[in-house]
Design a protein around this motif. Structure first.
Motif, mmCIF file in Angstrom:
data_model
loop_
_atom_site.group_PDB
_atom_site.id
_atom_site.type_symbol
_atom_site.label_atom_id
_atom_site.label_comp_id
_atom_site.label_asym_id
_atom_site.label_seq_id
_atom_site.Cartn_x
_atom_site.Cartn_y
_atom_site.Cartn_z
ATOM 1 N N ALA A 157 0.830 -1.205 0.000
ATOM 2 C CA ALA A 157 0.000 0.000 0.000
ATOM 3 C C ALA A 157 0.864 1.254 0.000
ATOM 4 O O ALA A 157 0.616 2.209 -0.757
ATOM 5 C CB ALA A 157 -0.913 -0.012 1.221
ATOM 6 N N LEU A 158 1.883 1.265 0.845
ATOM 7 C CA LEU A 158 2.771 2.425 0.915
ATOM 8 C C LEU A 158 3.540 2.628 -0.386
ATOM 9 O O LEU A 158 3.778 3.769 -0.811
ATOM 10 C CB LEU A 158 3.751 2.247 2.082
ATOM 11 N N PHE A 159 3.922 1.522 -1.019
ATOM 12 C CA PHE A 159 4.612 1.616 -2.312
ATOM 13 C C PHE A 159 3.707 2.280 -3.344
ATOM 14 O O PHE A 159 4.136 3.161 -4.103
ATOM 15 C CB PHE A 159 5.018 0.216 -2.791
ATOM 16 N N ALA A 160 2.434 1.848 -3.388
ATOM 17 C CA ALA A 160 1.499 2.426 -4.356
ATOM 18 C C ALA A 160 1.284 3.916 -4.090
ATOM 19 O O ALA A 160 1.175 4.714 -5.031
ATOM 20 C CB ALA A 160 0.169 1.675 -4.303
ATOM 21 N N ALA A 174 6.277 11.426 -1.777
ATOM 22 C CA ALA A 174 6.757 10.145 -2.304
ATOM 23 C C ALA A 174 7.918 9.625 -1.467
ATOM 24 O O ALA A 174 7.991 8.429 -1.152
ATOM 25 C CB ALA A 174 7.184 10.314 -3.762
ATOM 26 N N GLU A 175 8.822 10.522 -1.085
ATOM 27 C CA GLU A 175 9.990 10.111 -0.296
ATOM 28 C C GLU A 175 9.570 9.600 1.079
ATOM 29 O O GLU A 175 10.080 8.575 1.559
ATOM 30 C CB GLU A 175 10.960 11.289 -0.148
ATOM 31 N N GLN A 176 8.638 10.293 1.720
ATOM 32 C CA GLN A 176 8.200 9.869 3.050
ATOM 33 C C GLN A 176 7.632 8.463 3.029
ATOM 34 O O GLN A 176 7.924 7.634 3.908
ATOM 35 C CB GLN A 176 7.136 10.842 3.581
ATOM 36 N N SER A 177 6.839 8.151 2.008
ATOM 37 C CA SER A 177 6.212 6.832 1.940
ATOM 38 C C SER A 177 7.220 5.745 1.597
ATOM 39 O O SER A 177 7.205 4.662 2.186
ATOM 40 C CB SER A 177 5.085 6.843 0.896
ATOM 41 N N ILE A 178 8.092 6.028 0.640
ATOM 42 C CA ILE A 178 9.021 4.981 0.196
ATOM 43 C C ILE A 178 10.047 4.666 1.272
ATOM 44 O O ILE A 178 10.548 3.528 1.358
ATOM 45 C CB ILE A 178 9.700 5.372 -1.133
ATOM 46 N N LEU A 179 10.359 5.617 2.133
ATOM 47 C CA LEU A 179 11.273 5.346 3.248
ATOM 48 C C LEU A 179 10.696 4.260 4.159
ATOM 49 O O LEU A 179 11.419 3.380 4.628
ATOM 50 C CB LEU A 179 11.521 6.632 4.045
ATOM 51 N N LYS A 180 9.386 4.318 4.385
ATOM 52 C CA LYS A 180 8.739 3.292 5.213
ATOM 53 C C LYS A 180 8.771 1.936 4.505
ATOM 54 O O LYS A 180 8.951 0.900 5.143
ATOM 55 C CB LYS A 180 7.291 3.694 5.505
ATOM 56 N N VAL A 181 8.623 1.964 3.172
ATOM 57 C CA VAL A 181 8.611 0.717 2.411
ATOM 58 C C VAL A 181 9.953 0.009 2.513
ATOM 59 O O VAL A 181 10.019 -1.189 2.787
ATOM 60 C CB VAL A 181 8.262 0.976 0.928
ATOM 61 N N VAL A 182 11.044 0.760 2.299
ATOM 62 C CA VAL A 182 12.361 0.108 2.299
ATOM 63 C C VAL A 182 12.779 -0.308 3.708
ATOM 64 O O VAL A 182 13.645 -1.170 3.861
ATOM 65 C CB VAL A 182 13.437 1.006 1.642
ATOM 66 N N GLN A 183 12.143 0.291 4.711
ATOM 67 C CA GLN A 183 12.377 -0.192 6.079
ATOM 68 C C GLN A 183 11.643 -1.509 6.315
ATOM 69 O O GLN A 183 12.174 -2.424 6.952
ATOM 70 C CB GLN A 183 11.925 0.854 7.094
ATOM 71 N N LEU A 184 10.426 -1.610 5.763
ATOM 72 C CA LEU A 184 9.641 -2.832 5.928
ATOM 73 C C LEU A 184 10.178 -3.976 5.073
ATOM 74 O O LEU A 184 10.199 -5.125 5.510
ATOM 75 C CB LEU A 184 8.170 -2.557 5.562
ATOM 76 N N GLU A 185 10.595 -3.664 3.854
ATOM 77 C CA GLU A 185 11.090 -4.698 2.927
ATOM 78 C C GLU A 185 12.375 -4.213 2.257
ATOM 79 O O GLU A 185 12.368 -3.765 1.107
ATOM 80 C CB GLU A 185 10.028 -5.030 1.879
#
Length: 540
Positions: A157-160, A174-185
């Motif tokens: 969801a965050l990636f999308a 976009a940066e705020q969301s993708i930072l969470k994504v790369v932390q999760l995966e």
């Protein structure tokens, strides 16, 4: 939601209510006459009378096509009420609600889309793609944020959300969301590459390199990330590091086409001709990117002064972007061998597929004539070409500069002036026109004004800075002239700039400094006409 042209309705029941039949017939006749507003009104009335799913869908699509959002919403509600599990209906409804500023109400329909995809990656990306098409980018982003808020720990969801923010150019979001994504995966290739793309837009190149190198330290087999990083190093002109990463890719995949091609180009860039040649030959062995390989093998042969071999390689290029460039190289080789007529004939035998190709051929032929100092023939060629391509800036510029070689200053001024009329912000033409007026006429203030406009748009270009210095010199402002000319000379050690700087130094009383600059320039370019002329004028 992508608008589609309205489709014909399904065959209606033969037992139609008279009022319904009237509305349907009126709608169809209005549609055939292009009266979309009337068609929407009648179809909506028919949908409300019949509560029929086929008519409701037809009314929705007609209203969307006509951009009648309120009518489309009314029809879509009937469609969904009659067919509550129709995913396309929910997709249309969600788009309409976002479009009309009702992002909160769109959530239940977006959730329905997610459910249809099993709440997986494809569902979130489907919604991202759907919302990216909306004109109101902020409303679309808000709708996505509200949806993702219910799935705040879901990397997909965050990636999308990050992907949508990137598409609508809200790079901070976009940066705020993708930072969470790369932390999760942290090992998700697509997420790391999207992160790098976002950082590129934010001009954070150091962070891109550090992040991707860190990814590869933990997962050295991630070829997608390694390939991206290798290309990024090329963009940053860090060729040795790019080369190392491409080599690593080849170790795992010896026939990796993109790496072979990139390493060939890097070999050319770094003047490692043998190395470049080996990679292009390997491309030919595996029958990949053959036309590009033929072209660059031709360049390598030219660099070795093996012109016959170069022409054989160029002749093998049969299609693609390098076909024309290969033939231009052949024409240049023929011209360098003294056969100007043969070179021109070779170019004239190329059948251009596009206007751009036709222009490129004209310019290449003109350049051959100019290099041969056949200025009259070159001007005629450009004039003939301008009859086919009126007001083409490239042709006007080429003719103007060639006319200067004939001492036809009037033609030069006419052509450069025409470019500025067609394209008032053409920096190259502004500078050239201003310099010509300053150097060749008494229209000094006018020339200075053109140069100043060019300088305001590009104050770091050495040629423009040189023109500013020369303009001040011609206007009698020697101190200002020296300031600009020294700056230009520090940026670019060029013979013409050296000639100008030396002249101003000489007339300002510093003859020794002028002599030193001229002599240094003369050692590098002993046959430069402007430089020789100024030395002769002041020292003999």
């Amino acid at each position: 939601y992508k608008k589609a042209a309205p489709k014909k309705p399904a065959q209606a029941d033969t037992q139609l209510d008279p009022e319904l039949l009237y509305q349907l017939m009126a709608a169809e006749i209005a549609g055939q006459r292009g009266q979309l507003e009337v068609a929407v009104e009648n179809y909506l009335a028919a949908a409300e009378i019949s509560q029929d799913v086929t008519i409701a869908e037809r009314a929705t699509r007609i209203a969307v096509f006509a951009r009648e959002n309120d009518a489309a919403l009314r029809a879509a509600r009937i469609w969904i009420r009659m067919q509550p599990d129709n995913i396309e209906a929910h997709q249309v409804m969600a788009a309409l609600l976002v479009r009309t500023g009702q992002a909160k109400q769109a959530q239940q329909h977006l959730e329905k889309l997610l459910e249809s995809q099993g709440n997986g990656k494809n569902g979130f990306m489907l919604i991202s793609s759907l919302l990216s098409k909306e004109k109101d980018k902020q409303s679309a982003l808000n709708a996505m944020k509200q949806l993702v808020a219910k799935h705040h720990n879901n990397a997909r969801a965050l990636f999308a959300l990050s992907h949508l923010a990137y598409l609508v150019r809200n790079y901070q979001e976009a940066e705020q969301s993708i930072l969470k994504v790369v932390q999760l995966e942290p090992d998700w290739s697509e997420a790391n590459i999207l992160f790098a793309n976002i950082l590129t837009r934010l001009k954070k190149n150091d962070q891109i390199v550090a992040h991707l190198e860190g990814v590869l330290e933990n997962n050295s087999d991630d070829m997608a990330v390694r390939l991206y990083l290798a290309r990024k190093y090329i963009d940053l002109k860090m060729f040795a590091k790019a080369e190392a990463h491409f080599q690593t890719i080849l170790e795992g995949k010896p026939g990796h086409t993109d790496s072979l091609y990139a390493l060939g180009l890097l070999g050319l860039q770094l003047k490692k001709l043998d190395q470049a040649e080996s990679y292009f030959l390997r491309l030919l062995e595996i029958k990949q990117r053959e036309n590009e390989a033929y072209y660059y093998l031709g360049q390598i042969s030219e660099s070795r002064n093996n012109v016959d071999e170069a022409m054989r390689w160029y002749n093998k290029v049969e299609e693609g972007n390098h076909y024309l460039e290969g033939n231009i190289r052949i024409a240049n080789i023929i011209a360098q061998q003294g056969d100007i007529l043969g070179a021109r004939e070779h170019l004239q035998n190329i059948a251009p597929d596009t206007t751009e190709m036709e222009l490129r051929i004209y310019l290449a032929e003109g350049e051959i004539l100019r290099n041969a100092k056949m200025y009259d023939e070159a001007v005629k060629l450009y004039s003939d070409a301008l009859e086919q391509l009126p007001d083409n800036i490239d042709l006007l510029y080429a003719r103007g500069l060639t006319a200067e070689k004939q001492d036809n200053v009037q033609q030069t001024i006419l052509d450069l002036t025409r470019i500025v009329e067609v394209d008032p912000y053409n920096i190259q033409a502004l500078n050239a026109l201003g310099y010509t007026l300053i150097d060749k006429t008494k229209r000094l203030q006018e020339g200075y004004d053109y140069i100043r406009k060019a300088y305001e748009r590009n104050p770091n270009d050495a040629a423009i800075i040189d023109s500013m210095g020369w303009a001040h010199y011609r206007l009698g402002n020697h101190e200002e002239a020296l300031k600009y000319l020294r700056e230009a000379f520090n940026k670019l050690n060029d013979a013409e700039i050296a000639a100008h700087l030396g002249e101003v130094l000489w007339v300002s009383g510093d003859e020794d400094a002028a002599q030193r600059i001229w002599q240094d320039a003369l050692r590098q370019t002993p046959e430069h006409k402007t430089l020789l002329d100024v030395i002769e004028r002041f020292t003999e």
